[in-house]
Design a protein around this motif. Structure first.
Motif, PDB file in Angstrom:
ATOM      1  N   UNK A 151     -11.373   7.756 -12.315  1.00  0.00           N
ATOM      2  CA  UNK A 151     -10.188   9.259 -11.699  1.00  0.00           C
ATOM      3  C   UNK A 151      -9.045   9.062 -12.736  1.00  0.00           C
ATOM      4  N   UNK A 152      -8.648   7.492 -12.281  1.00  0.00           N
ATOM      5  CA  UNK A 152      -7.013   6.844 -12.914  1.00  0.00           C
ATOM      6  C   UNK A 152      -7.323   5.447 -13.079  1.00  0.00           C
ATOM      7  N   UNK A 153      -6.577   5.560 -13.682  1.00  0.00           N
ATOM      8  CA  UNK A 153      -5.676   3.555 -13.837  1.00  0.00           C
ATOM      9  C   UNK A 153      -4.677   3.751 -13.789  1.00  0.00           C
ATOM     10  N   UNK A 154      -3.970   1.711 -13.539  1.00  0.00           N
ATOM     11  CA  UNK A 154      -2.879   1.272 -12.898  1.00  0.00           C
ATOM     12  C   UNK A 154      -3.076  -0.237 -12.613  1.00  0.00           C
ATOM     13  N   UNK A 155      -1.819  -0.197 -11.778  1.00  0.00           N
ATOM     14  CA  UNK A 155      -1.600  -1.408 -11.700  1.00  0.00           C
ATOM     15  C   UNK A 155      -1.286  -1.497  -9.666  1.00  0.00           C
ATOM     16  N   UNK A 156      -2.209  -2.944  -9.707  1.00  0.00           N
ATOM     17  CA  UNK A 156      -0.951  -3.554  -8.176  1.00  0.00           C
ATOM     18  C   UNK A 156       0.123  -2.914  -8.372  1.00  0.00           C
ATOM     19  N   UNK A 157       0.708  -2.777  -7.465  1.00  0.00           N
ATOM     20  CA  UNK A 157       2.411  -2.938  -7.317  1.00  0.00           C
ATOM     21  C   UNK A 157       2.709  -3.544  -6.457  1.00  0.00           C
ATOM     22  N   UNK A 158       1.835  -4.305  -5.359  1.00  0.00           N
ATOM     23  CA  UNK A 158       2.231  -5.768  -4.355  1.00  0.00           C
ATOM     24  C   UNK A 158       1.836  -5.944  -4.329  1.00  0.00           C
ATOM     25  N   UNK A 159       2.037  -7.336  -2.799  1.00  0.00           N
ATOM     26  CA  UNK A 159       0.802  -7.477  -2.160  1.00  0.00           C
ATOM     27  C   UNK A 159       0.406  -6.602  -0.617  1.00  0.00           C
ATOM     28  N   UNK A 160      -0.681  -6.741  -0.597  1.00  0.00           N
ATOM     29  CA  UNK A 160      -1.581  -5.458  -0.180  1.00  0.00           C
ATOM     30  C   UNK A 160      -0.851  -5.922   1.634  1.00  0.00           C
ATOM     31  N   UNK A 161      -0.428  -5.057   2.816  1.00  0.00           N
ATOM     32  CA  UNK A 161      -0.371  -5.018   3.642  1.00  0.00           C
ATOM     33  C   UNK A 161      -1.156  -4.401   4.883  1.00  0.00           C
ATOM     34  N   UNK A 162      -1.245  -5.611   5.838  1.00  0.00           N
ATOM     35  CA  UNK A 162      -2.130  -5.531   6.996  1.00  0.00           C
ATOM     36  C   UNK A 162      -1.629  -3.596   7.237  1.00  0.00           C
ATOM     37  N   UNK A 163      -2.383  -3.500   8.311  1.00  0.00           N
ATOM     38  CA  UNK A 163      -2.704  -2.002   8.611  1.00  0.00           C
ATOM     39  C   UNK A 163      -2.182  -2.839  10.495  1.00  0.00           C
ATOM     40  N   UNK A 164      -3.172  -1.208  11.225  1.00  0.00           N
ATOM     41  CA  UNK A 164      -2.825  -1.539  12.349  1.00  0.00           C
ATOM     42  C   UNK A 164      -3.868  -2.480  13.126  1.00  0.00           C
ATOM     43  N   UNK A 165      -3.922  -3.203  13.743  1.00  0.00           N
ATOM     44  CA  UNK A 165      -4.820  -5.350  14.097  1.00  0.00           C
ATOM     45  C   UNK A 165      -6.566  -4.036  14.483  1.00  0.00           C
ATOM     46  N   UNK A 166      -7.335  -4.879  13.207  1.00  0.00           N
ATOM     47  CA  UNK A 166      -8.557  -3.917  12.792  1.00  0.00           C
ATOM     48  C   UNK A 166      -8.950  -3.219  12.009  1.00  0.00           C
ATOM     49  N   UNK A 167      -7.230  -2.221  12.265  1.00  0.00           N
ATOM     50  CA  UNK A 167      -7.768  -1.435  10.739  1.00  0.00           C
ATOM     51  C   UNK A 167      -7.487  -1.655   9.207  1.00  0.00           C
ATOM     52  N   UNK A 168      -7.759  -0.743   8.333  1.00  0.00           N
ATOM     53  CA  UNK A 168      -7.453  -0.891   6.743  1.00  0.00           C
ATOM     54  C   UNK A 168      -5.949  -1.872   6.668  1.00  0.00           C
ATOM     55  N   UNK A 169      -5.991  -2.360   5.202  1.00  0.00           N
ATOM     56  CA  UNK A 169      -4.627  -2.847   4.767  1.00  0.00           C
ATOM     57  C   UNK A 169      -3.765  -1.453   3.712  1.00  0.00           C
ATOM     58  N   UNK A 170      -3.113  -0.994   2.978  1.00  0.00           N
ATOM     59  CA  UNK A 170      -2.390  -0.482   2.170  1.00  0.00           C
ATOM     60  C   UNK A 170      -2.275  -1.429   1.231  1.00  0.00           C
ATOM     61  N   UNK A 171      -2.670  -1.563   0.188  1.00  0.00           N
ATOM     62  CA  UNK A 171      -2.818  -1.597  -1.237  1.00  0.00           C
ATOM     63  C   UNK A 171      -1.362  -0.699  -1.973  1.00  0.00           C
TER      64      UNK A 171
END
Length: 146
Positions: A71-91
């Motif tokens: 559905x889409x194409x783009x680029x990574x805009x920065x390093x992934x950031x940690x979320x809550x302990x044990x939770x997903x990170x944000x890219x």
């Protein structure tokens, strides 16, 4: 069966999946096609992510309800950031979802023998991020506009 390890030498693009059965992705992207971040699971793949790397957005879900696939194409805009302990990170992303006529349907990609080994087909339930090899991403780009 375990996934082969991703290496930067053969990374064509990261592949980020969104399940259109759980969230109304069509409505979300109709309102705003820009994607500035998406959740990813921490692990060695996240540590390989760098700003500027290509990213493909893959919509998944029941094959009969929407034109699932790229559905889409783009680029990574920065390093992934940690979320809550044990939770997903944000890219962080700089990605735009394509207008519906330009989205590449899963069935079209599945029929392309160059994509037969793509992780998204071999392990569709795997967590984000997935990936495409250099050759697989080249094949996908042939279906994209411009």
């Amino acid at each position: 069966m375990t996934s082969p390890r991703v290496t930067l030498d053969d990374l064509g693009a990261w592949l980020i999946k969104g399940n259109a059965e759980k969230v109304d992705l069509a409505a979300r992207f109709a309102a705003d096609p820009r994607v500035t971040g998406w959740c990813v699971r921490p692990g060695y793949r996240v540590r390989l992510m760098r700003a500027g790397q290509p990213v493909v957005f893959w919509a998944s879900g029941s094959r009969g309800r929407a034109p699932y696939g790229v559905w889409g194409v783009g680029r990574v805009a920065g390093v992934p950031r940690p979320g809550e302990p044990g939770g997903p990170w944000t890219l962080p992303l700089d990605l735009t979802v394509l207008d519906e006529p330009f989205r590449v349907r899963r069935a079209v990609l599945r029929a392309d023998l160059r994509l037969a080994g793509a992780e998204v087909f071999r392990q569709p339930q795997a967590s984000n991020p997935s990936y495409l090899t250099v050759a697989q991403f080249a094949a996908v780009r042939e279906y994209l506009p411009g």
